[in-house]
Design an enzyme around this catalytic site. Structure first.
Site, mmCIF file in Angstrom:
data_model
loop_
_atom_site.group_PDB
_atom_site.id
_atom_site.type_symbol
_atom_site.label_atom_id
_atom_site.label_comp_id
_atom_site.label_asym_id
_atom_site.label_seq_id
_atom_site.Cartn_x
_atom_site.Cartn_y
_atom_site.Cartn_z
ATOM 1 N N GLY A 1 14.451 -12.834 -5.952
ATOM 2 C CA GLY A 1 15.674 -13.622 -5.444
ATOM 3 C C GLY A 1 16.656 -12.456 -4.773
ATOM 4 O O GLY A 1 17.877 -12.563 -4.614
ATOM 5 N N CYS B 1 0.778 -1.294 0.004
ATOM 6 C CA CYS B 1 -0.016 0.026 0.093
ATOM 7 C C CYS B 1 0.904 1.348 0.071
ATOM 8 O O CYS B 1 1.991 1.168 -0.097
ATOM 9 C CB CYS B 1 -0.985 -0.100 1.308
ATOM 10 S SG CYS B 1 -1.935 -1.531 1.270
#
Length: 625
Positions: A364, A2
């Protein structure tokens, strides 16, 4: 995921609910699903929601505690919230929603600032205590989620997920910080706690801020990476097994979502390891996304396809070749300050590609900084060995002789000798910087150079380095990157480029338990006889093809040299040579010299030209208003 905003009303007396809505609208890309505001006589809070967990309106924010005392706006995800929720329920707490937001509220009500030690996740949040008239801000340990604040003296404070939201407030000054310009050219980003604006600051990772009405803000650190505590001696196979368990657990916890989920896949070890774990625990094929280049030197898509085939993923690719200038001109409006990591371009496009099919993607990030994956670490370890075993007189002679010779081997010898002669922290600063002192002085406009006189951008690096005094050389490098380069560059890039498309990105390798375990390992399990990420490779040797585990690190790079001679030539020439406002910051003659040398092939100034172009585009977006 958000966007949050807010202010103490004394900071901007005319600010009201409409102001909060404008602040929220400026970052609607962070939360397109819902918006809300809270306003009382002391404080205003705003929120934009990207619905991930509990998609119902019960998850909307600002959210109040059941007793009405606390109000929260929260950005991020708490991966252990269900366990915490069950614990709190057993103690009698009641909940209206299934959200992690409400768990933070209940935990803060019980434990105050100490609740931060219980949260495992990526977050930035603000909690207003209506009874004590106290505002509490916090940012996650590693710095995955951003949090900026303006302090106008006393208790006049405002905060937001992005700078652009703060600039919606009346009276916020836009004066650039001259030393931040020097930092930017040095590092390609502006290290915390600075921003490009003198009056706006970053709350550093692992820190919180508390402000009681009538008093100024107090910023304090609640967590740090501790390399001094080592694990009980483990055989490397036991260590690899433990590491695999930790990463598998952190990956599983990050697959929690009520929306479609996938992964970024470059074909390198880190992203491939995450995809392997996802495929092993998912009942359906994993969705993977990657970016390719027409320039084969920079293209990794063939490796991504190999991993995708290995794990039967639903794989999508985007080849970066068209409308490059259009993308480049968009970037400043999302970064809000000069930012020159050119891999932001492919990150923008892989995020756009992923958002077409998923709302959450695993990545990653963190493998290199935790386990020693960068080539620079191996080079610097050689320099440090030379520093310790070769007499300084010999190094000085080698540097003088090799510096007068041509040829690749002699240039490497001169560089090695130069690094070995320098203080270790200062040498690592040179490794991590992109312009030397003399070039910086030539490039800065006279007024800016005067304002920066006596300022040393190396202090950001040296401050982190000094906190590891007594540690081995690799440990100092890893800690310094974990505190500077990772949160200042890598995580900023991923957050802004993913949120530009309302995509949430989660990084299992940056679970704080993985980070702490990695910090507890001896350096020989990270770089072993020149092999980088030694233990991480060992941990995933049975899950991944040998060609993926052992292939040379490629890096998420772009063909800058060619771009400035072809794809971006017209755009760059217009902004670097024809925009007079740039002369306020940089010497036009020096900019022109760099441009001509690059165009005629006499030098490769791609990175520096990218920095200048990024700055010019930012200047046009934020200062010429």
């Amino acid at each position: 995921m958000c966007g949050i905003t807010g202010f103490i009303r004394r900071c901007a007396p005319s600010a009201d609910t409409a102001t909060l809505r404008r602040m929220g609208a400026s970052i609607i890309h962070r939360g397109p699903d819902a918006g809300g505001e809270y306003l009382d006589r002391w404080v205003g809070l705003g929120h934009r929601r990207l619905s991930i967990i509990d998609l119902s309106p019960l998850g909307n924010q600002p959210m109040q505690s059941l007793d009405g005392r606390y109000v929260i706006v929260f950005n991020g995800e708490i991966y252990n919230f269900r366990a915490l929720r069950n614990e709190l329920k057993a103690e009698g707490c009641q909940f209206r929603s299934r959200t992690d937001t409400e768990v933070i509220l209940a935990l803060y009500r019980r434990e105050g600032a100490a609740c931060l030690n219980r949260l495992n996740g990526m977050f930035a949040f603000a909690i207003w205590d209506r009874d004590d008239k106290t505002l509490f801000l916090a940012r996650d340990r590693i710095g995955k989620k951003p949090l900026y604040y303006y302090h106008g003296g006393g208790d006049r404070l405002a905060f937001a997920s992005e700078i652009k939201a703060l600039l919606q407030l009346p009276g916020i000054p836009r004066d650039p910080d001259p030393t931040a310009v020097a930092d930017f050219l040095t590092y390609l980003y502006i290290p915390a706690p600075k921003t490009i604006f003198r009056a706006i600051h970053k709350l550093p990772p692992g820190h919180c801020l508390e402000l009681r009405l009538g008093s100024g803000p107090v910023v304090s650190r609640y967590w740090d990476v501790d390399f001094s505590t080592t694990t009980a001696p483990l055989h490397q196979d036991e260590a690899a097994e433990r590491l695999l368990e930790l990463i598998a657990g952190s990956t599983a916890s990050r697959m929690m979502a009520d929306v479609p989920l996938g992964a970024f896949l470059s074909g390198g070890l880190d992203s491939s390891a995450i995809v392997a774990l996802m495929a092993g625990s998912s009942g359906t094929p994993v969705t993977t996304c990657s970016i390719g280049f027409t320039d084969r030197q920079h293209d990794e898509s063939v490796y991504a396809r190999e991993v995708a085939r290995c794990f039967s993923t639903n794989h999508a690719e985007y080849t970066l070749e068209e409308q490059l200038a259009d993308t480049v001109t968009l970037l400043p409006r999302y970064f809000d300050e000069p930012f020159a990591d050119s891999s932001a371009v492919p990150t923008f496009h892989v995020s756009r590609l992923a958002r077409k099919v998923v709302t959450v993607a695993l990545a990653g990030d963190g493998g290199d900084e935790n386990f020693g994956g960068y080539d620079k670490y191996v080079v610097d370890l050689k320099e440090d060995l030379a520093r310790r075993v070769i007499p300084r007189l010999f190094l000085k002679t080698l540097h003088a002789v090799a510096g007068r010779c041509s040829g690749t081997l002699m240039r490497k010898a001169a560089t090695l000798a130069s690094g070995a002669l320098a203080d270790p922290g200062r040498a690592f600063f040179r490794t991590n910087s992109f312009i030397d002192d003399a070039s910086l002085r030539r490039l800065l406009a006279p007024g800016l150079a005067t304002a920066c006189r006596g300022y040393d951008p190396a202090l950001h690096t040296l401050d982190a380095w000094e906190r590891t005094r007594g540690a081995d050389h690799l440990t100092s490098m890893l800690y310094t990157d974990l505190k500077t380069y990772l949160p200042g560059d890598i995580l900023v890039k991923v957050d802004r480029m993913s949120m530009a498309h309302s995509l949430e990105v989660r990084a299992p390798l940056l679970d704080y338990r993985v980070v702490e375990f990695a910090a507890s390992l001896p350096s020989r399990l990270k770089i072993h006889r020149g092999s980088k990420k030694y233990l991480l490779k060992r941990a995933f040797s049975a899950q991944l093809p040998p060609g993926i585990v052992n292939r040379r690190k490629h890096g998420f790079t772009v063909p800058l040299a060619r771009w400035f001679r072809q794809d971006l030539r017209e755009l760059a020439q217009r902004h670097l040579l024809e925009q007079r406002e740039l002369a306020e910051f940089f010497d036009p003659g020096e900019v022109g010299r760099l441009w001509q040398e690059h165009q005629h092939g006499r030098a490769d100034h791609g990175t520096l030209l990218w920095s200048l172009l990024s700055f010019s585009l930012w200047q046009q977006e934020y200062l010429q208003v």
